[in-house]
Design a protein around this motif. Structure first.
Motif, short mmCIF file in Angstrom:
data_model
loop_
_atom_site.label_atom_id
_atom_site.label_comp_id
_atom_site.label_asym_id
_atom_site.label_seq_id
_atom_site.Cartn_x
_atom_site.Cartn_y
_atom_site.Cartn_z
N GLU A 72 3.80 4.22 -8.16
CA GLU A 72 2.49 4.55 -7.62
C GLU A 72 1.45 3.51 -8.04
O GLU A 72 0.59 3.12 -7.25
CB GLU A 72 2.05 5.94 -8.06
N ARG A 75 2.04 0.48 -5.85
CA ARG A 75 1.52 0.67 -4.50
C ARG A 75 0.01 0.50 -4.46
O ARG A 75 -0.55 -0.19 -3.61
CB ARG A 75 1.90 2.07 -3.98
N ALA A 76 -0.68 1.17 -5.42
CA ALA A 76 -2.14 1.10 -5.46
C ALA A 76 -2.61 -0.33 -5.73
O ALA A 76 -3.58 -0.80 -5.13
CB ALA A 76 -2.68 2.05 -6.52
N GLY A 80 -2.43 -1.40 -1.92
CA GLY A 80 -3.75 -0.78 -1.86
C GLY A 80 -4.89 -1.75 -2.05
O GLY A 80 -5.50 -2.22 -1.08
N TYR A 81 -5.18 -2.09 -3.29
CA TYR A 81 -6.38 -2.89 -3.55
C TYR A 81 -6.18 -4.38 -3.25
O TYR A 81 -7.01 -5.00 -2.57
CB TYR A 81 -6.84 -2.72 -5.00
N GLY A 84 -4.87 -4.45 0.69
CA GLY A 84 -5.62 -3.62 1.61
C GLY A 84 -7.12 -3.84 1.51
O GLY A 84 -7.87 -3.54 2.45
N THR A 85 -7.57 -4.38 0.36
CA THR A 85 -9.00 -4.61 0.15
C THR A 85 -9.32 -6.09 0.01
O THR A 85 -10.06 -6.66 0.81
CB THR A 85 -9.49 -3.85 -1.11
N SER A 98 -10.00 -1.78 3.47
CA SER A 98 -9.87 -0.37 3.08
C SER A 98 -10.08 -0.28 1.58
O SER A 98 -9.32 -0.85 0.81
CB SER A 98 -8.48 0.16 3.46
N ARG A 100 -10.43 2.27 -1.63
CA ARG A 100 -10.27 3.60 -2.22
C ARG A 100 -10.39 3.46 -3.73
O ARG A 100 -9.77 2.58 -4.33
CB ARG A 100 -8.91 4.21 -1.85
N ASP A 103 -7.14 3.25 -5.56
CA ASP A 103 -6.46 1.95 -5.53
C ASP A 103 -7.10 0.98 -6.51
O ASP A 103 -6.41 0.21 -7.19
CB ASP A 103 -6.52 1.37 -4.11
N TRP A 104 -8.43 0.99 -6.58
CA TRP A 104 -9.15 0.15 -7.54
C TRP A 104 -8.73 0.49 -8.97
O TRP A 104 -8.48 -0.41 -9.79
CB TRP A 104 -10.65 0.34 -7.34
N TYR A 107 -5.20 -0.81 -9.51
CA TYR A 107 -5.25 -2.26 -9.67
C TYR A 107 -5.59 -2.62 -11.11
O TYR A 107 -4.95 -3.50 -11.72
CB TYR A 107 -6.30 -2.79 -8.70
#
Length: 473
Positions: A72, A75-76, A80-81, A84-85, A98, A100, A103-104, A107
């Motif tokens: 997890e 993934r984040a 995620g970060y 995705g960011t 994106s 969240r 996610d931050w 990270y």
């Protein structure tokens, strides 16, 4: 000599061949092999409740430290970060950003995990070189744990202008993280200006000549270090390709036609739909090029699990089908669209054959394909580099035809110009580009950054302004 420690999100296996590993991995391994040192990063494996104990082994003079991550957290941190960011933000695609908080936080947890696992392996006089946007907070986490040695960071992708960067909710925290490094390297001078403008206008940092920055109690330097390629190796690969089975097959398939080639990861930052549209526009506006030129786009699938990437792939398949459906003849397919990677030797053969190298990213940190294409050319009969003004390589490739990747008709016109360009002009343009490729190789880049990191802040100007003199007293 101080030991070099390289930290990257992924570590290249010592068993991986140079042709597969890529120029950066080869250069980093070479730097470590010369000095001896440690290469630390994620193993690619996940495990619930992953231990902070890395798997450590040695190969030659290099010690490898491979860390397992919680699935997890991984993934984040990664999907995620980081991707995705930060990836869309740094490539100016705000509509795809994106953010969240979970996610931050993930990270940051992964960077803390890296720091806690790395710290016991460090020596006080080590020089640490951290690579890319996945690990921006790592120096901050190491400082919290008490490490006071030299730490440098290199950002391989673009740094956005302040107006774009301010859209990131965590913008100030990330720049505070950067301040914990001694040297921050970016690809281009425009990237440096973007970061320094943000620091001076938004977080009240004090700037001095040479890219020196004082931010709170920290003093660090920001500078451009444009990355290069292994020019000598690529030239040799291209020469060796002459007469190879791959080149014979390629020439036979072209049947005397000119080749325009693009090589990009399947990513929305690469401008692939506009590139396809420009080739279609070339065939529409200049019918004389029909049946005389073939475009080949190599685009290995990247992050295929992400919806935006799946959508991009469908769009490109439809565009390729439309162009081929409209213009193909029984003995000619205008656009060859390939979704798989090729070995460096095969790419060298393709580059050397191609009359045009088509590099059209909407935004790119450097884009080494542009330099690889130049290095692979036959000096007696070189092709033409058509290059986006938004690729970092544009600062060095003065002999390229510079295009705006948002201008489809302008790109088509550049293709037309390249196909008709006289030999002498092609040689002059190639020579200007090749001089830069040969003078700024991946090995020079590596040595330059490490040498400046080793002496970071030793030449910093004084005195500091009063508000910072007080904080250092």
């Amino acid at each position: 000599m101080a030991r070099l420690v390289i930290v990257s999100n992924r570590v290249t296996s010592p068993k991986e061949r140079a042709a597969k590993a890529g120029g950066l991995a080869v250069a980093l391994r070479e730097a470590l092999g010369k000095r001896g040192g440690l290469w630390f990063g994620w193993s690619g494996e996940t495990e619930v409740g992953a231990s902070a104990e890395p798997k450590v082994f040695r190969s030659g003079r290099i010690t490898y430290g491979l860390l397992t991550l919680d699935p997890e957290d991984q993934r984040a941190h990664y999907a995620g970060y980081a991707n995705g960011t930060l990836w869309p933000l740094c490539h100016y695609r705000l509509g795809l950003v994106s953010f969240r908080r979970a996610d931050w936080e993930g990270y940051r947890r992964v960077n803390e995990h890296f720091a806690r696992a790395l710290l016991p392996m460090l020596k006080p006089d080590d020089i640490i070189w951290v690579h890319d946007y996945h690990l921006i907070p790592l120096a901050s986490e190491l400082r919290k744990l008490g490490f006071e040695g030299r730490i440098g960071y290199f950002h391989h992708i673009p740094w956005p202008t302040p107006a774009v960067y301010l859209s990131l909710p965590s913008h100030a925290a990330l720049v505070q993280d950067l301040s914990q490094y001694d040297l921050v390297g970016l690809q281009t001078e425009s990237d440096v200006r973007a970061l320094l403008t943000y620091i001076s206008s938004e977080v009240r940092g004090w700037l001095a000549p040479g890219g020196f920055v004082t931010l709170g109690p920290r003093r660090f330097r920001v500078a451009a270090y444009p990355i290069g390629i292994d020019a000598e190796a690529f030239v040799e690969d291209a020469r060796a390709a002459v007469g190879s089975e791959e080149m014979k097959r390629l020439h036979a398939s072209l049947a005397g036609r000119a080749l325009a080639v693009g090589v990009d990861r399947l990513d929305y930052s690469k401008g692939l739909p506009n590139k396809f549209a420009a080739f279609g526009e070339l065939l529409k506006s200049w019918p004389e090029h029909r049946s005389t030129v073939t475009m080949m786009q190599i685009a290995p699938v990247s992050r295929g699990e992400v919806a935006e990437y799946r959508s991009l792939r469908r769009e490109l398949e439809e565009l390729a089908g439309s162009i081929n459906g409209e213009y193909a003849e029984f003995d000619w397919v205008p656009l060859r669209y390939l979704n798989r990677p090729f070995q460096r030797a095969t790419l060298a053969a393709i580059y050397r054959t191609a009359r045009i190298g088509l590099v059209t990213p909407l935004r790119d940190g450097m884009n080494l394909v542009a330099k690889e294409y130049v290095a692979a050319q036959d000096p007696k009969d070189p092709g033409v580099l058509v290059l986006s003004r938004f690729a970092g390589a544009v600062d060095e490739m003065s002999g390229a035809l510079i295009i705006n990747p948002y201008d489809v008709e302008g790109m088509a016109e550049a293709l037309h110009t390249a196909l008709l360009m006289p030999l002498e002009e092609r040689r002059e343009r190639w020579r200007a580009n090749m001089d830069k490729v040969e003078s700024n190789t991946i090995h020079h880049w590596c040595e330059h950054f490490i040498s400046e990191l080793a002496t970071a802040n030793e030449t910093a100007p004084d005195p500091l302004p009063p508000q910072y003199q007080a904080s250092r007293a």
